[in-house]
Every structure is written in C-alpha cells, then in structure tokens.
Design an enzyme around this catalytic site. Structure first.
Site: not given
Length: 177
Positions: A66, A68, A113
C-alpha cells in the site's frame, strides 16, 4: 532528496492540492492512497510484514502493499509501481472499491485516507525489498480474519480496517477470489 508528496482530496476524491507526506500525516488531512491485495490460485492472500526500520508500524503484518498515488498517476499505475518497489513482481490489478478511513498511530501521525482497494493474482514467491518488507506469507482470508480476532496487535491499524471491507467484498463477490 525531496520528500514525497501526497494528493490531498475532498470526500468526493477530487484533488485539492499536494502536501509533503509527513505533514499530511501530522495534520491528519484527507489524502489519496491505495491498498493492493494479491491472491494466488489457492485463494490465499499474500501478506507482508513491514520492515523493522519503518517510521510507523514496524514488523506488523499488512496487505501485499500500500502507498500513495503520485500527482498524475492512476490508481492502477501507482499500485503496480509500489508492488514492484516493495514485493519485486508485477501483475495485472483491478480496482475493487474505495472508501475513507482514519487511523491514528502512537507516534502522533494519523492515516486519513481515501483508499482505493485493488486486487491482483500471482502464484510465485516475491522478491522482497528488505528496506520495505521484513517477511511475507500466504494466508487464507478466513484464517486472516480469525488471526486478527486473536492477536490484533500483530497487524497494522489500517489493515484491520481495510481487511474487513476486503473480506466482505470477497464473500459477496466469490468470482473475485
């Protein structure tokens, strides 16, 4: 080296600006992120154990990878890039769903997020980047669910949130397994 920037977004996932990653986490501002789950033909999910030198959640288990998205990068492009950087392999990804979550950490940082959850298929061993990943393993989703209930402290805060939604998605959409 300039710090990586995250894409700040509103509740509709519309970009509203860029900010250094650490600042966004310190201020708990909503930003775009993604989570990748890779499964094999046996229906198992590849988990990674975060490297011991990570600035938060070291040595905790989490989803395959994971991170961004970068400015101008699609969700799928970002997922593929990070999968290669962390786990050392490539596979096709498809976006399953997205949602907003907030997870504070002991060190004062907060993940807030708009997370795009993606899935891919792979049957081999990864070539892990030791700066990012300490270890990896395959686990059946039902076993992950049971293990989180027994020892939640072994898993990242965001993974416990995201996994519930991922597991529900698998149960409602068995063709995606």
């Amino acid at each position: 080296m300039e710090e990586e920037k995250v894409i700040l977004v509103n509740e509709a996932d519309e970009p509203i600006g860029l900010m250094p990653k650490m600042e966004a986490h310190e201020k708990a501002l909503l930003h775009r992120a993604f989570s990748v789950f890779v499964m094999n033909d046996k229906g198992e999910t590849m988990l990674q154990q975060r490297a011991k030198d990570k600035y938060h959640s070291p040595l905790l288990w989490t989803n395959t990878c994971c991170s961004h998205q970068r400015d101008g990068e699609s969700n799928i492009e970002a997922g593929k890039r990070r999968l290669m950087e962390e786990m050392g392999f490539q596979t096709e990804l498809k976006e399953l769903f997205s949602f907003v979550y907030k997870a504070p950490f002991d060190n004062g940082l907060t993940e807030h997020e708009f997370d795009h959850v993606m899935m891919g298929s792979y049957n081999d061993s990864p070539n892990i980047n030791p700066e990012e990943v300490a270890d990896w393993k395959w686990m059946r989703p039902s076993d992950i669910k049971k293990d989180i209930a027994v020892q939640p402290e072994q898993y990242t805060a965001w993974f416990k949130i995201i996994f519930e939604r991922f597991y529900d998605h698998l149960m409602k959409n068995p063709q995606t397994k």
